[in-house]
Design an enzyme around this catalytic site. Structure first.
Site: not given
Ligand code: ZN
Length: 494
Positions: A321, A463
């Site tokens: 992400d 991430h």
């Protein structure tokens, strides 16, 4: 007799007991003190955490001639920031922008530092991004959007505009737009107040008396504006004359509606290149470059392969992400390639805008493209219009940059309600293994969490903006393979 003896025994027991407690307290204090010291000395990141020096500074050319984009990021675990701002060939403009940015950044760092001293560390976040608007007079408006979250429930958002004529270096003022005419300013003030009173998103939060005192016809009250060929925008401070839920009051007035009060140079033109047109042209040129470089053969081969594929054994979906990131995303792509693993990247529209080439590399490597909103707000707390824009603009820019549509959506913070779900046809994807990589930034911890929580069908959240995540990935993939897991995209898993 018994009584004094008993009393004496009790006293002795009390003394002994007190001594034990006292020793425990001393030992406790000692432990806390030394472990605190160890933590501080072992984690060198923390030492630097409140230094105003960012972890990375990056300067790239923008799509607008003469304008560069500076990116400053810090991956500090308590006071991270991601800041983008424009710089030009003109010193005065550059200094005005830089000093605005460094004031915001330093205030944020200072606040986080005070928290650390008073109440222990809290997690904060500072994001500054900007938009560039063009006007046919040759002026650029740079609209700088600040989302500042300093832990707890404290957040502060601001929009602040800068103006530049890139040829002359001149700063455009609202005074220029209205020919320095106070009567015209009075008319504008009336018009703006009228718009505020009737704005569906604002009117119920409007404090009318305050608005009337804050929006007296003074130049300063209307200096925060932006111009396109069609509209003029005015931005106001949060809470100045609205209650919290209104957010930042923004008013848009079509130029043709106020043609009589604006200088010839700025009037709406009958037939003109619209700002969208201009941007589209730039974007189209940009697209062409991207489309030309697209390897269609590779794409069709991949599609062909996946049709023939047998269902994978013990599948898991790796998800990344908040990217793309110019360095970390590339490292992650390399490691995925090494392990022949496919993953899903939930991208932020604002970052795809700045790093379209990285987004393109993700697509070309055959990974799934996900939408993660434009600016990462909690979508359950924004207006429907903002929600719509956050999702739609991100889908648009992902397709522009990669030539391929995003196929899945993940709301920031996993915060989704019915309204959010209704805003998009894309499947809403959450996760079941949270690696907490953004929090610990530790490759060993990341691997431990994966080991402890992954099972067949897991969706693993990471991430691709943290170096520690890239550093952990090789070991994570090696481990998962050794356990017989295979890597699929989110859509293949569903
Ligand atoms: Zn996120």
């Amino acid at each position: 007799m018994t009584n004094p003896l008993k009393k004496r025994q009790t006293t002795l027991i009390d003394i002994a007991f007190s001594f034990v407690i006292f020793s425990l307290i001393i030992a406790g204090v000692f432990l806390v003190f030394t472990s605190g010291k160890n933590e501080a000395s072992s984690n060198s990141d923390d030492k630097n955490s409140f230094s105003p020096t960012p972890t990375t500074i990056d300067t790239i050319d923008s799509n607008y001639p003469g304008i560069k984009i500076v990116t400053e990021t810090s991956n500090d675990s308590f006071a991270p920031f991601a800041i983008q701002y424009p710089q030009s060939l003109h010193i005065e403009f550059n200094e005005a922008v830089s000093s605005y940015i460094s004031k915001t950044k330093n205030d944020y760092i200072q606040t986080m530092k005070e928290y650390e001293e008073k109440k222990g560390k809290l997690h904060g976040e500072l994001n500054i991004s900007f938009e560039t608007l063009l006007h046919h007079s040759g002026n650029y408006s740079f609209v700088i959007v600040t989302n500042n979250f300093t832990g707890g429930a404290k957040s502060f958002n601001e929009i602040y505009s800068f103006h530049l004529n890139p040829e002359t270096g001149e700063n455009l003022l609202i005074n220029d737009v209205l020919e320095h005419d106070l009567e015209k300013l009075e008319k504008l003030a009336e018009r703006v107040k009228n718009e505020l009173v009737n704005d569906v998103d604002i009117k119920e939060y409007l404090l009318t008396d305050k608005m009337n005192t804050e929006l007296l016809p003074k130049w300063d009250n209307f200096s925060n504006f932006a111009l396109t060929n069609e509209d003029i925008f005015f931005y106001f401070e949060q809470y100045k004359f609205t209650t919290g839920a209104a957010g930042i009051p923004i008013i848009k007035i079509p130029l043709e509606k106020i043609n009589p009060i604006i200088a010839d140079n700025f009037k709406a033109k009958e037939i003109t290149q619209t700002p969208e047109g201009t941007e589209d042209k730039i974007n189209q040129d940009h697209d062409k470059k991207i489309v030309n470089s697209k390897n269609n053969e590779q794409t069709s081969n991949l599609a062909g392969d996946s049709e023939k594929q047998v269902p994978p054994v013990k599948p898991v979906a790796l998800t990344f992400d908040d990217g793309p990131h110019p360095e970390v995303t590339r490292q992650i792509l390399d490691i995925l390639k090494k392990h022949e693993a496919k993953a899903t990247f939930f991208m932020l529209g604002s970052r795809v805008e700045y790093y379209p080439d990285i987004a393109k590399e993700v697509q070309e490597a055959g990974h799934e493209l996900g939408n993660h909103s434009w600016n990462h707000p909690d979508l359950t707390k924004v207006s429907d219009e903002r929600m719509h824009n956050e999702i739609n603009n991100t889908s648009i820019i992902i397709e522009q940059a990669t030539g391929q549509k995003a196929t899945v959506f993940r709301p920031p913070y996993g915060a989704a309600n019915d309204t959010v779900r209704q805003q998009t046809d894309l499947p809403v994807i959450l996760w079941d293994v949270d690696t907490l990589d953004w929090q610990h930034r530790d490759p060993t911890q990341l691997l431990t969490i994966v080991k402890n929580h992954t099972k067949e069908g897991s969706n693993i959240l990471m991430h691709d903006i943290h170096q520690a995540t890239a550093d952990a990935l090789d070991n994570v993939l090696t481990y998962l393979k050794s356990e017989g897991y295979t890597f699929v995209t989110v859509s293949e898993l569903e």
